[in-house]
Write an enzyme that holds these catalytic residues in place. Structure first.
Site, mmCIF file in Angstrom:
data_model
loop_
_atom_site.group_PDB
_atom_site.id
_atom_site.type_symbol
_atom_site.label_atom_id
_atom_site.label_comp_id
_atom_site.label_asym_id
_atom_site.label_seq_id
_atom_site.Cartn_x
_atom_site.Cartn_y
_atom_site.Cartn_z
ATOM 1 N N VAL A 282 0.817 -1.204 0.000
ATOM 2 C CA VAL A 282 0.000 0.000 0.000
ATOM 3 C C VAL A 282 0.854 1.259 0.000
ATOM 4 C CG1 VAL A 282 -1.695 1.271 1.348
ATOM 5 C CG2 VAL A 282 -1.723 -1.218 1.344
ATOM 6 N N ASP A 283 0.515 2.191 -0.877
ATOM 7 C CA ASP A 283 1.158 3.507 -0.873
ATOM 8 C C ASP A 283 2.627 3.505 -1.266
ATOM 9 O OD1 ASP A 283 -0.977 5.039 -0.348
ATOM 10 O OD2 ASP A 283 -0.490 5.463 1.747
ATOM 11 N N ASP A 284 3.098 2.409 -1.828
ATOM 12 C CA ASP A 284 4.508 2.399 -2.230
ATOM 13 C C ASP A 284 4.736 3.220 -3.495
ATOM 14 O OD1 ASP A 284 5.252 1.007 -0.062
ATOM 15 O OD2 ASP A 284 5.574 -0.909 -1.054
ATOM 16 N N GLY A 285 3.648 3.615 -4.143
ATOM 17 C CA GLY A 285 3.781 4.531 -5.278
ATOM 18 C C GLY A 285 3.531 3.894 -6.637
ATOM 19 N N ASP B 101 -2.202 -1.489 -13.371
ATOM 20 C CA ASP B 101 -1.853 -0.955 -12.051
ATOM 21 C C ASP B 101 -2.677 -1.720 -11.034
ATOM 22 O OD1 ASP B 101 -0.930 0.689 -9.990
ATOM 23 O OD2 ASP B 101 -2.672 2.005 -10.181
ATOM 24 N N LYS C 249 10.607 6.271 -3.942
ATOM 25 C CA LYS C 249 10.682 7.352 -2.945
ATOM 26 C C LYS C 249 12.122 7.549 -2.477
ATOM 27 C CE LYS C 249 5.914 6.488 -1.535
ATOM 28 N NZ LYS C 249 4.864 6.619 -0.547
ATOM 29 N N LEU D 35 0.003 -44.893 12.522
ATOM 30 C CA LEU D 35 1.163 -44.099 12.950
ATOM 31 C C LEU D 35 2.446 -44.917 12.853
ATOM 32 C CD1 LEU D 35 -0.342 -42.500 16.173
ATOM 33 C CD2 LEU D 35 0.137 -41.345 13.996
ATOM 34 N N GLY E 250 5.308 -46.903 14.204
ATOM 35 C CA GLY E 250 5.391 -47.699 15.424
ATOM 36 C C GLY E 250 4.063 -48.281 15.868
ATOM 37 N N SER F 33 0.981 -43.669 5.397
ATOM 38 C CA SER F 33 -0.020 -43.051 4.503
ATOM 39 C C SER F 33 -1.036 -42.206 5.268
ATOM 40 C CB SER F 33 -0.724 -44.099 3.640
ATOM 41 O OG SER F 33 -1.138 -45.212 4.396
HETATM 42 N N1 LIG Z 1 8.118 11.754 -2.110
HETATM 43 C C1 LIG Z 1 7.629 10.798 -2.886
HETATM 44 N N2 LIG Z 1 6.327 10.483 -2.763
HETATM 45 C C2 LIG Z 1 5.835 9.536 -3.570
HETATM 46 C C3 LIG Z 1 6.647 8.864 -4.526
HETATM 47 N N3 LIG Z 1 5.873 7.950 -5.182
HETATM 48 C C4 LIG Z 1 4.627 8.073 -4.641
HETATM 49 N N4 LIG Z 1 4.595 9.008 -3.680
HETATM 50 C C5 LIG Z 1 3.416 9.389 -2.877
HETATM 51 O O1 LIG Z 1 3.013 8.250 -2.129
HETATM 52 C C6 LIG Z 1 1.583 8.251 -1.981
HETATM 53 C C7 LIG Z 1 0.998 6.950 -2.466
HETATM 54 O O2 LIG Z 1 1.168 6.824 -3.860
HETATM 55 P P1 LIG Z 1 0.246 5.907 -4.769
HETATM 56 O O3 LIG Z 1 0.842 5.955 -6.126
HETATM 57 O O4 LIG Z 1 -1.190 6.219 -4.620
HETATM 58 O O5 LIG Z 1 0.546 4.502 -4.099
HETATM 59 P P2 LIG Z 1 0.026 3.076 -4.558
HETATM 60 O O6 LIG Z 1 1.156 2.142 -4.372
HETATM 61 O O7 LIG Z 1 -0.559 3.139 -5.911
HETATM 62 O O8 LIG Z 1 -1.097 2.772 -3.459
HETATM 63 P P3 LIG Z 1 -2.260 1.652 -3.515
HETATM 64 O O9 LIG Z 1 -2.557 1.412 -4.941
HETATM 65 O O10 LIG Z 1 -3.417 2.190 -2.765
HETATM 66 O O11 LIG Z 1 -1.668 0.437 -2.865
HETATM 67 C C8 LIG Z 1 1.081 9.433 -2.765
HETATM 68 O O12 LIG Z 1 0.864 10.490 -1.878
HETATM 69 C C9 LIG Z 1 2.216 9.727 -3.727
HETATM 70 O O13 LIG Z 1 2.224 11.047 -4.141
HETATM 71 C C10 LIG Z 1 8.036 9.220 -4.616
HETATM 72 O O14 LIG Z 1 8.813 8.704 -5.411
HETATM 73 N N5 LIG Z 1 8.461 10.173 -3.768
HETATM 74 MG MG LIG Z 2 -2.378 2.577 -6.551
#
Ligand SMILES: Nc1nc2c(ncn2[C@@H]2O[C@H](COP(=O)(O)OP(=O)(O)OP(=O)(O)O)[C@@H](O)[C@H]2O)c(=O)[nH]1
Ligand SMILES: [Mg+2]
Lengths: 307, 637
Positions: B41-44, B118, B174, B477, B479, B550
């Protein structure tokens, strides 16, 4: 292309791959659904879809009818095309006009959003229910719009034709699940993975007939609300001061003529159209008044049963 | 933000402007790469795709205007552009700033066309990730440089690997928030590598990126001078995709539909899943096994001189054969296997958990059958890759189970063929797709296929020996006393002039099965082979005694079903675990308790008690002599 395949065989081009995928999808529907229908709207995507259907079932005729959900407000050239195509394809053509919209004389000038809602959304639901179609092919592509990008190839609809975008069936590989309860239906999008460029290139390579409005010609036009509209028949209500002007125009997408914006162009052949498209700076949906209503407008329309 | 591009679509291709025909010709022959972005989640992930679309100039002016406005209104980046909004197209996604379902986006560069899916990072939406991954050639696994490898990173990597995605990219994102630190980057790569090794991922490319700032996406970044690899996009453009490998395999085409426009034409329509076909080729129709010759490969354009994997065609044969949807046309000399019991890996995708024993629809290629799933052998802990005991599989669980189908399936292991090895399970009541599955292997072959009829049959052998062939299957078993009782039975049979043969751990484990260990999969294979050997021996008229722990019901049932009715005699040698452990004749329990022996039945691997054994021997209440007499009496009846 670098292939290690047996002599005489090379990897498929991406268009061959897309063609093959679409044909596979159509055949799955025919094999597994009881009463399919193909939505036919005379646009370029419909033209490609129909062309693919004819390939899929060759040497037979596609084993389903065409359905045109009419609004009575399409371009005249589109109606001509529709009747021509129905004749050539040997397929049955069903034209449905929402009787309620007919009775109320719904039109794009007086009724705004209601026009699309009654003619298209309600009209489509009526037709599907009335004929009992359990699967309907549509020519939508995922590259058109952001909520389309999220939709499955086999898109499930409840008995009231609703789409639930947060609860779509998983769709793995090319294994589609068409099972449904009575009353439920599916919308099937064989062109899901095609882009606008693919469509044009395919039309070019396969020489597929399309409505002449896609090619540039001098046509009577007026500028209105940021759109370049064509005055296609005497029903067009000119506003005070508006005078139709002949301009060389063409359309990237076709709908109800009072709602469809043209672009100025001199492209009279497909390669030229593609060239203009490649160099353009706006998207194809730009010319459609319908999408600009609200932020998530397409998603809402789709949830309510719009194709 | 690096290098603001000029916004004309599809890239402002100079070639397109100058010579459109030349451009089209080139574009027509570009290869296609399908990839996904995945990770936690939120890895970008969405931001990265938005960035790729933007940098490859796929965003039109009107879309950019909307994006800029949306970013200010609902974006996560203040006044800056939030690229994720280009991809997160559903209202609910935009409100919450997360991805819920897969989005498919398209872009092209001078070299290649791309379809990118995506996928959502949230565990709750794993099934949507799997949907996206099932058709991908390559996966980009994103990691937040500040957070490192998380559970979802592992889960997604494992799923991508399971689904057979061969090309992996580890994008450490990031980097702007991690000071573009090489040390941080290397530490994450090292951690990932050891995880990747443990699940069998051989190779991946690691790239330090910032989706937001654009580092190492299109061009190499000055912020990471220590990184010598290619920027992400050039890797995507150049990575090799082996689309021709499929064409080199023997021909297979699942029949989708029979095309009968009139009485003179009968064509079999389908998508060729593997190999190559030409008119004149000998083909076999499965499951019937009948052979014929390809007459024509019909398409609307012209008849083809050959067609290959990936093409949708209509084939006519020279003979009138029975062939319909669900059958497979295959190279006559190399047909796929047909079976009705399998081991498979399942990814459970429904809120309602798996119910072992309940019938589900199973769809594989164009075949529909009813399948029942046996108790899962184990579930996989995606963090540690440990095998956990499981009675069911619930949402997002990945597990291994045997399954049986009501009709034989024409199949290939998923490893060899996505088309003939991948399947979905569908709930018969709700019609929901509840699981994705990948076949490992068949537990037994369907018996009616290409069978060599024997002139001297089993009855002839048995008559000669004046006995009825039997398979006495001793289970219990370690034995519990299986071998001692079996030995006694054999002696008594010998005294009665009956020919028998005793199979047990000692004579099988050292020879026939010396390549097998004690994992669940090996145990299944162990029993399968013993079953096959026992079958050959009963065919020869022998009374076979088999003494094996078995532990799993499913395998015992498998052997039972391989035998003729009445031939299989299941003998449950019942000894409570405490007693077997007290006896500990071979000292094995002690070792297992000390952790020196893994997967020891009764200790860290289950024993499934027989439900309806023909004979039950309680070794606490009866002596081995008494038990042996009882068994001999049973078979001499
Ligand atoms: N500073 C920085 N922020 C980033 C970067 N990539 C993504 N973000 C921020 O991280 C947050 C999550 O990014 P998303 O692209 O929505 O993440 P996601 O992996 O698609 O999330 P899910 O699909 O919900 O799992 C956002 O606020 C982005 O702007 C980066 O390389 N640097
Ligand atoms: Mg996403």
């Amino acid at each position: 292309m670098n292939t290690h395949a047996a002599p005489g065989v090379s990897a498929l081009t991406h268009l061959q791959g897309l063609e093959s995928e679409s044909i596979h999808i159509m055949r799955e529907v025919i094999a597994e659904c009881e009463k399919p229908v193909m939505l036919y709207s005379m646009g370029k995507d419909s033209a490609v879809m129909l062309h693919l259907a004819r390939k899929a079932f060759f040497p037979g005729t596609p084993p389903f009818p065409l359905l045109h959900v009419d609004t009575t407000w399409k371009f005249r050239d589109m109606y001509a095309m529709r009747d021509q195509v129905a004749k050539n394809s040997g397929m049955q053509l069903i034209v449905h006009r929402n009787p309620d919209a007919v009775a109320r004389a719904i039109n794009p000038f007086d009724h705004g959003a209601l026009h699309t809602d009654l003619w298209k959304t309600e009209g489509l639901k009526q037709a599907l229910t009335q004929f009992g179609f359990d699967a309907a092919f549509g020519g939508a592509r995922r590259d058109e719009e952001k909520s389309r990008a999220k939709e499955r190839v086999f898109s499930f609809r409840s008995a009231s034709h609703r789409w639930d975008p947060k609860n779509q069936r998983p769709e793995l590989w090319n294994l589609y699940n068409p099972r449904k309860l009575k009353g439920e239906s599916i919308r099937v999008f064989p062109l899901s993975n095609w882009t606008e460029l693919d469509i044009w290139q395919y039309i070019h390579l396969e020489n597929i007939p399309i409505v002449p409005l896609y090619f540039a010609a001098p046509r009577p036009t007026v500028q209105r609300d940021g759109l370049l509209l064509m005055v296609d028949d005497e029903r067009f209500r000119l506003r005070p001061g508006e005078v139709p002007v002949q301009r060389s125009i063409r359309f990237r997408t076709l709908g109800c003529y009072p709602l469809t914006g043209a672009v100025e162009s001199s492209a009279m052949a497909v390669p030229h159209i593609i060239q203009e498209m490649l160099l353009t700076t706006t998207s194809e949906r730009q010319g459609r008044a319908i999408d600009h209503d609200q932020a998530a407008s397409m998603e809402q329309k789709k949830q309510a049963g719009y194709f | 933000m690096t290098g603001a591009p000029t916004h004309s679509s599809y890239g402002a291709h100079a070639l397109a402007a100058q010579d459109i025909e030349a451009y089209l010709l080139r574009h027509q022959h570009k290869s296609l790469l399908r990839f996904i972005t995945c990770g936690s989640v939120d890895d970008g992930k969405s931001t990265l795709i938005g960035r790729l679309l933007y940098d490859s100039k796929m965003i039109f002016e009107d879309q950019l205007a909307t994006l800029t406005a949306d970013s200010k209104r609902i974006g996560t980046q203040g006044q800056e552009i939030d690229f994720a909004l280009l991809v997160d197209g559903l209202a609910a996604e935009r409100e919450q700033g997360i991805t819920i379902d897969v989005a498919y986006r398209f872009f092209a560069t001078e070299k290649r066309k791309f379809i990118v899916a995506d996928t959502p990072g949230h565990e709750q939406y794993t099934r949507n990730m799997v949907t996206g991954a099932s058709t991908a050639d390559l996966a980009i696994i994103l990691v937040d440089a500040r957070k490192g490898i998380l559970t979802q990173t592992r889960r997604h990597s494992y799923l991508a690997h399971l689904l057979g995605i061969k090309k992996l990219v580890l994008a450490i994102n990031k980097m702007d928030l991690a000071g573009y630190s090489e040390a941080r980057f290397s530490a994450i790569v090292a951690e990932y590598r050891s995880f990747a090794d443990s699940i069998g991922i051989r190779d991946f490319l690691a790239v330090p990126i910032s989706s937001l700032a654009g580092d190492n996406i299109v061009t190499s970044s000055e912020n990471t001078p220590w990184y010598l690899g290619p920027p992400l996009l050039s890797h995507l453009e150049n990575v090799e995709i082996d689309s021709s490998a499929l064409q080199l395999r023997p021909f297979r085409m699942p029949v989708q539909w029979v095309n009968r426009p009139d009485l003179d034409f009968r064509g079999f329509a389908g998508l060729i899943s593997e190999g190559l076909v030409r008119p004149g080729d000998a083909v076999r129709v499965l499951p019937s096994g009948r052979t014929s010759t390809v007459a024509r490969i019909v398409t609307a354009d012209t008849d083809l001189r050959s067609a290959a994997a990936g093409q949708s065609v209509t084939i006519t044969l020279t003979d009138e054969l029975d062939c319909s949807r669900g059958d497979v046309l295959a190279a006559a000399e190399h047909p796929p296997e047909v079976a009705d019991q399998f081991e498979a890996v399942l990814v459970w995708m429904a809120d309602e958990p798996l119910l072992p024993g309940r019938p589900y629809w199973l769809k594989l290629a164009t075949q529909w059958v009813t399948a029942t799933i046996h108790n899962p052998k184990y579930q996989i802990n995606v963090n540690t890759m440990e095998h956990l005991a499981a009675r069911t599989l619930s949402l997002n669980a990945i597990g291994i189970a045997n399954l049986s189908t009501d009709k034989p399936l024409i199949f290939e292991p998923y490893e060899k063929s996505r088309e003939l090895g991948g399947f979905i399970l569908i709930d018969k009541i709700s019609n929901a797709t509840v699981a994705a599955g990948m076949l490992h292997f068949a537990l037994r072959r369907s018996s009616n296929i290409h069978w060599q009829p024997l002139d001297i049959d089993r009855n002839a052998h048995a008559r000669l020996k004046h006995q009825h062939p039997r398979l006495l299957w001793f289970t219990g078993l370690s034995g519990s006393g299986k071998s001692s009782i079996a030995n006694l039975v054999q002696k008594k049979l010998y005294a009665l002039g009956k020919h028998s043969f005793l199979l047990d751990g000692d004579n099988v484990r050292h020879g026939l099965n010396k390549d097998l260990g004690f994992t669940d999969a090996d145990r299944v294979e162990n029993i399968r082979r013993i079953g096959e050997v026992a079958k050959l021996m009963t065919d020869a008229g022998l009374i076979v005694l088999a003494a094996f722990i078995s532990p799993f019901r499913a395998e015992r049932r498998m052997v039972r079903e391989m035998s003729l009715p009445g031939e299989f005699v299941e003998i449950y040698v019942e000894t409570p675990l405490e007693i077997a452990e007290q006896r500990d004749v071979k000292g094995l329990y002690k070792k297992a308790r000390a952790g020196e022996l893994k997967h020891f039945t009764g200790i860290d691997s289950p024993y499934e008690t027989p439900e309806h054994p023909e004979i039950r021997v309680n070794t606490v209440e009866t002596t081995a002599e008494q038990a042996a007499d009882e068994i001999v009496a049973y078979i001499m009846r």
